[in-house]
Design a protein around this motif. Structure first.
Motif, mmCIF file in Angstrom:
data_model
loop_
_atom_site.group_PDB
_atom_site.id
_atom_site.type_symbol
_atom_site.label_atom_id
_atom_site.label_comp_id
_atom_site.label_asym_id
_atom_site.label_seq_id
_atom_site.Cartn_x
_atom_site.Cartn_y
_atom_site.Cartn_z
ATOM 1 N N LEU A 206 0.842 -1.191 0.000
ATOM 2 C CA LEU A 206 0.000 0.000 0.000
ATOM 3 C C LEU A 206 0.881 1.246 0.000
ATOM 4 O O LEU A 206 1.749 1.390 0.870
ATOM 5 C CB LEU A 206 -0.911 0.018 1.233
ATOM 6 N N PRO A 207 0.700 2.157 -0.944
ATOM 7 C CA PRO A 207 1.475 3.396 -0.925
ATOM 8 C C PRO A 207 1.089 4.255 0.272
ATOM 9 O O PRO A 207 -0.065 4.255 0.712
ATOM 10 C CB PRO A 207 1.087 4.072 -2.246
ATOM 11 N N VAL A 208 2.082 4.980 0.803
ATOM 12 C CA VAL A 208 1.863 5.828 1.980
ATOM 13 C C VAL A 208 2.080 7.282 1.592
ATOM 14 O O VAL A 208 3.125 7.636 1.021
ATOM 15 C CB VAL A 208 2.819 5.448 3.129
ATOM 16 N N ALA A 209 1.107 8.131 1.896
ATOM 17 C CA ALA A 209 1.203 9.569 1.617
ATOM 18 C C ALA A 209 1.189 10.327 2.935
ATOM 19 O O ALA A 209 0.240 10.204 3.716
ATOM 20 C CB ALA A 209 0.042 10.031 0.726
ATOM 21 N N ALA A 210 2.251 11.080 3.213
ATOM 22 C CA ALA A 210 2.346 11.844 4.465
ATOM 23 C C ALA A 210 1.964 13.298 4.217
ATOM 24 O O ALA A 210 2.471 13.936 3.292
ATOM 25 C CB ALA A 210 3.766 11.765 5.017
ATOM 26 N N LEU A 211 1.048 13.802 5.041
ATOM 27 C CA LEU A 211 0.645 15.197 4.970
ATOM 28 C C LEU A 211 1.605 16.020 5.830
ATOM 29 O O LEU A 211 1.707 15.788 7.033
ATOM 30 C CB LEU A 211 -0.791 15.374 5.470
ATOM 31 N N GLY A 254 -9.986 3.335 -7.478
ATOM 32 C CA GLY A 254 -10.205 2.649 -6.210
ATOM 33 C C GLY A 254 -8.922 2.195 -5.552
ATOM 34 O O GLY A 254 -8.933 1.350 -4.646
ATOM 35 N N GLN A 255 -7.772 2.749 -6.001
ATOM 36 C CA GLN A 255 -6.471 2.393 -5.434
ATOM 37 C C GLN A 255 -6.423 2.764 -3.950
ATOM 38 O O GLN A 255 -6.608 3.923 -3.584
ATOM 39 C CB GLN A 255 -5.363 3.145 -6.176
ATOM 40 N N PRO A 256 -6.168 1.793 -3.057
ATOM 41 C CA PRO A 256 -6.074 2.117 -1.632
ATOM 42 C C PRO A 256 -4.742 2.814 -1.315
ATOM 43 O O PRO A 256 -3.695 2.437 -1.838
ATOM 44 C CB PRO A 256 -6.151 0.754 -0.948
ATOM 45 N N VAL A 257 -4.826 3.845 -0.473
ATOM 46 C CA VAL A 257 -3.658 4.622 -0.065
ATOM 47 C C VAL A 257 -3.743 4.859 1.442
ATOM 48 O O VAL A 257 -4.831 5.094 1.982
ATOM 49 C CB VAL A 257 -3.584 5.982 -0.797
ATOM 50 N N LEU A 258 -2.603 4.782 2.118
ATOM 51 C CA LEU A 258 -2.545 5.121 3.543
ATOM 52 C C LEU A 258 -2.099 6.571 3.684
ATOM 53 O O LEU A 258 -1.029 6.945 3.205
ATOM 54 C CB LEU A 258 -1.577 4.195 4.282
ATOM 55 N N THR A 280 8.532 9.654 15.287
ATOM 56 C CA THR A 280 7.415 10.239 14.552
ATOM 57 C C THR A 280 7.854 10.719 13.179
ATOM 58 O O THR A 280 7.180 10.503 12.172
ATOM 59 C CB THR A 280 6.807 11.414 15.354
ATOM 60 N N LEU A 281 9.002 11.369 13.108
ATOM 61 C CA LEU A 281 9.492 11.908 11.847
ATOM 62 C C LEU A 281 9.863 10.812 10.860
ATOM 63 O O LEU A 281 9.901 11.047 9.649
ATOM 64 C CB LEU A 281 10.697 12.821 12.102
ATOM 65 N N GLU A 282 10.126 9.614 11.369
ATOM 66 C CA GLU A 282 10.433 8.502 10.472
ATOM 67 C C GLU A 282 9.240 8.155 9.583
ATOM 68 O O GLU A 282 9.414 7.634 8.473
ATOM 69 C CB GLU A 282 10.866 7.277 11.271
ATOM 70 N N GLU A 283 8.027 8.435 10.054
ATOM 71 C CA GLU A 283 6.849 8.197 9.219
ATOM 72 C C GLU A 283 6.918 9.044 7.952
ATOM 73 O O GLU A 283 6.486 8.617 6.877
ATOM 74 C CB GLU A 283 5.570 8.517 9.996
ATOM 75 N N VAL A 284 7.464 10.247 8.082
ATOM 76 C CA VAL A 284 7.625 11.124 6.920
ATOM 77 C C VAL A 284 8.729 10.595 6.015
ATOM 78 O O VAL A 284 8.586 10.534 4.789
ATOM 79 C CB VAL A 284 7.938 12.565 7.372
ATOM 80 N N ARG A 285 9.836 10.190 6.625
ATOM 81 C CA ARG A 285 10.976 9.718 5.841
ATOM 82 C C ARG A 285 10.638 8.464 5.043
ATOM 83 O O ARG A 285 11.109 8.292 3.916
ATOM 84 C CB ARG A 285 12.159 9.432 6.772
ATOM 85 N N GLU A 286 9.811 7.608 5.603
ATOM 86 C CA GLU A 286 9.491 6.345 4.954
ATOM 87 C C GLU A 286 8.304 6.437 4.009
ATOM 88 O O GLU A 286 7.961 5.467 3.336
ATOM 89 C CB GLU A 286 9.211 5.273 6.020
ATOM 90 N N ASP A 288 5.933 7.224 0.752
ATOM 91 C CA ASP A 288 6.160 7.201 -0.696
ATOM 92 C C ASP A 288 5.905 8.568 -1.318
ATOM 93 O O ASP A 288 6.529 8.948 -2.304
ATOM 94 C CB ASP A 288 5.228 6.171 -1.348
ATOM 95 N N ILE A 289 4.976 9.311 -0.733
ATOM 96 C CA ILE A 289 4.584 10.621 -1.250
ATOM 97 C C ILE A 289 4.501 11.605 -0.091
ATOM 98 O O ILE A 289 3.972 11.289 0.973
ATOM 99 C CB ILE A 289 3.209 10.566 -1.945
ATOM 100 N N LEU A 290 5.019 12.821 -0.280
ATOM 101 C CA LEU A 290 4.829 13.910 0.679
ATOM 102 C C LEU A 290 3.864 14.914 0.066
ATOM 103 O O LEU A 290 4.085 15.423 -1.023
ATOM 104 C CB LEU A 290 6.163 14.602 0.992
ATOM 105 N N ILE A 291 2.773 15.178 0.796
ATOM 106 C CA ILE A 291 1.810 16.173 0.349
ATOM 107 C C ILE A 291 1.988 17.412 1.219
ATOM 108 O O ILE A 291 1.663 17.397 2.411
ATOM 109 C CB ILE A 291 0.361 15.641 0.465
ATOM 110 N N HIS A 292 2.538 18.479 0.633
ATOM 111 C CA HIS A 292 2.799 19.706 1.382
ATOM 112 C C HIS A 292 1.528 20.542 1.424
ATOM 113 O O HIS A 292 1.081 21.064 0.400
ATOM 114 C CB HIS A 292 3.935 20.485 0.725
#
Length: 297
Positions: A206-211, A254-258, A280-286, A288-292
Motif C-alpha cells: 500500500l502506498p503511503v502519503a504523508a501530509l 479505487g487504489q487504496p492509499v494510507l 514520529t518523523l520517520e513516518e515522513v521519511r518512509e 512514498d509521497i509527501l503532500i505539502h
C-alpha cells in the motif's frame, strides 16, 4: 508524565504576559515580526494572554540578560502598567540569562523552548508522545539544574540512590541522566515496534502519503475530508501531536492509499524536540509521497 518543569505546568490559564524579541543584523524586520506573531499564538495556545510586546535591535544578544539593561527596565515598566507577571522571550535563554532576568524583574521568565514544551506536555495523549515530551523536557532541564533549587522527587530514587559525600546537585544530575537513559530505551523500543508495523504495511504494497506543513495549515482537516478519520481540528498550534494513519481509496481506480497526518512545522523548533520525535518523523521519511499542505491565506 513530567508537565513543564518540576512536574507542574509552566503557565497558568489566562496569565498575562509580555513577549520579547531581538532584531539582529542578519534578521529582517518582517521575519522578527512574524516570529513574534507566532510566539503570541503559542502563548495563546498555552493559555496565556499577551498584554504587550517589546523588540530591541542589537548587534548580538546581551550575555547576561539577552536584551540590554535599559530594555530590561522598559519591560519591568510594561509589566507594571499591564499587571502582567510573566515574560516570554522569543529565543532560548541560557541558564544564567534566565536567572538574571528573574532576579532583576521579580517575575517568572520563560523562553520559546519552555513555552513549546509546555504545549506539547498538554497535548501528549499516547504513551509514545508522553515519553518523547518527557525526554525533551529533561534534556532541557539538565543543564539548568544549578541555582534553581530543583527537587526531582518525582523522578524516582530512595534508599541506596545517594552516594557518599554526594551533593544534592550531583544527585539530581545523576538521577536525571538515568531517567533520560531509561526514556531513550523505551522510545527505542517503540521505534522498533513502529518499524515492524511499517514492514507489515509494505507486505500489502500500500502506498503511503504523508501530509506535511505548518502546524495550522489544515493537515488534519484534509485528512478528515479524504478519509473520514474524525481527527481533532482546532485553530491552535499543535492541536495534534501523534501521527494518525488512515486508509482511503482514490477514485476512479479505487487504489487504496494510507494517509499519515504528522506533527506540524514551526519556526525555531527546539532541537531537543527534533531529536525526541525521531520515531514520529520517520513516518515522513518512509512515506512514498509527501503532500505539502499550505494555507492559501
Amino acid at each position: 508524565m513530567v508537565v513543564g518543569e518540576w512536574g507542574e505546568r509552566m503557565l497558568q490559564d489566562r496569565e498575562l504576559a509580555v513577549i520579547v524579541g531581538l532584531e539582529l543584523p542578519e534578521s529582517e524586520f518582517m521575519e522578527v515580526d512574524e516570529s513574534l506573531l507566532e510566539l503570541k499564538a503559542l502563548a495563546h495556545t498555552a493559555g496565556a494572554e499577551v498584554a504587550g510586546k517589546v523588540v530591541q535591535a542589537r548587534s548580538s544578544p546581551d550575555v547576561a540578560t539577552y536584551v540590554g539593561r535599559g530594555k530590561v527596565e522598559e519591560i519591568k515598566e510594561l509589566l507594571h502598567m499591564n499587571g502582567a507577571e510573566l515574560v516570554i522571550f522569543d529565543d532560548e535563554l541560557t541558564p544564567a540569562q534566565l536567572r538574571n532576568l528573574e532576579d532583576v524583574m521579580g517575575v517568572k521568565v520563560i523562553d520559546r523552548t519552555q513555552l513549546i514544551l509546555d504545549i506539547f506536555a498538554q497535548r501528549a495523549r499516547t504513551r509514545e508522545a508522553q515519553l518523547q515530551v518527557d525526554l525533551a523536557q529533561l534534556q532541557y532541564l539538565l543543564p539548568r539544574l544549578a541555582g534553581r533549587g530543583t527537587v526531582l522527587s518525582r523522578l524516582g530514587g530512595g534508599i541506596g540512590t545517594r552516594g557518599p559525600g554526594e551533593t544534592k546537585l550531583e544527585t539530581d544530575r545523576r538521577r536525571l541522566r538515568q531517567r533520560i537513559a531509561n526514556l531513550r530505551k523505551e522510545i527505542e523500543e517503540i521505534r522498533s515496534q513502529r518499524s515492524l508495523q511499517r514492514h507489515a504495511r509494505l507486505k500489502h504494497a500500500l502506498p503511503v502519503a504523508a501530509l506535511v506543513g505548518y502546524t495550522t495549515a489544515g493537515k488534519s482537516t484534509l485528512l478528515n475530508r479524504l478519509t473520514g478519520a474524525g481527527v481533532l481540528v482546532e485553530d491552535r498550534l499543535f492541536a495534534t501531536l501523534d501521527p494518525t494513519i488512515r486508509r482511503a481509496e482514490i477514485p476512479p481506480s479505487g487504489q487504496p492509499v494510507l494517509f499519515v497526518d504528522t506533527v506540524g512545522f514551526i519556526r525555531k523548533l527546539p532541537h531537543t524536540l527534533v531529536a525526541a520525535f525521531r520515531a514520529t518523523l520517520e513516518e515522513v521519511r518512509e512515506a512514498d509521497i509527501l503532500i505539502h499542505v499550505v494555507d492559501a491565506t
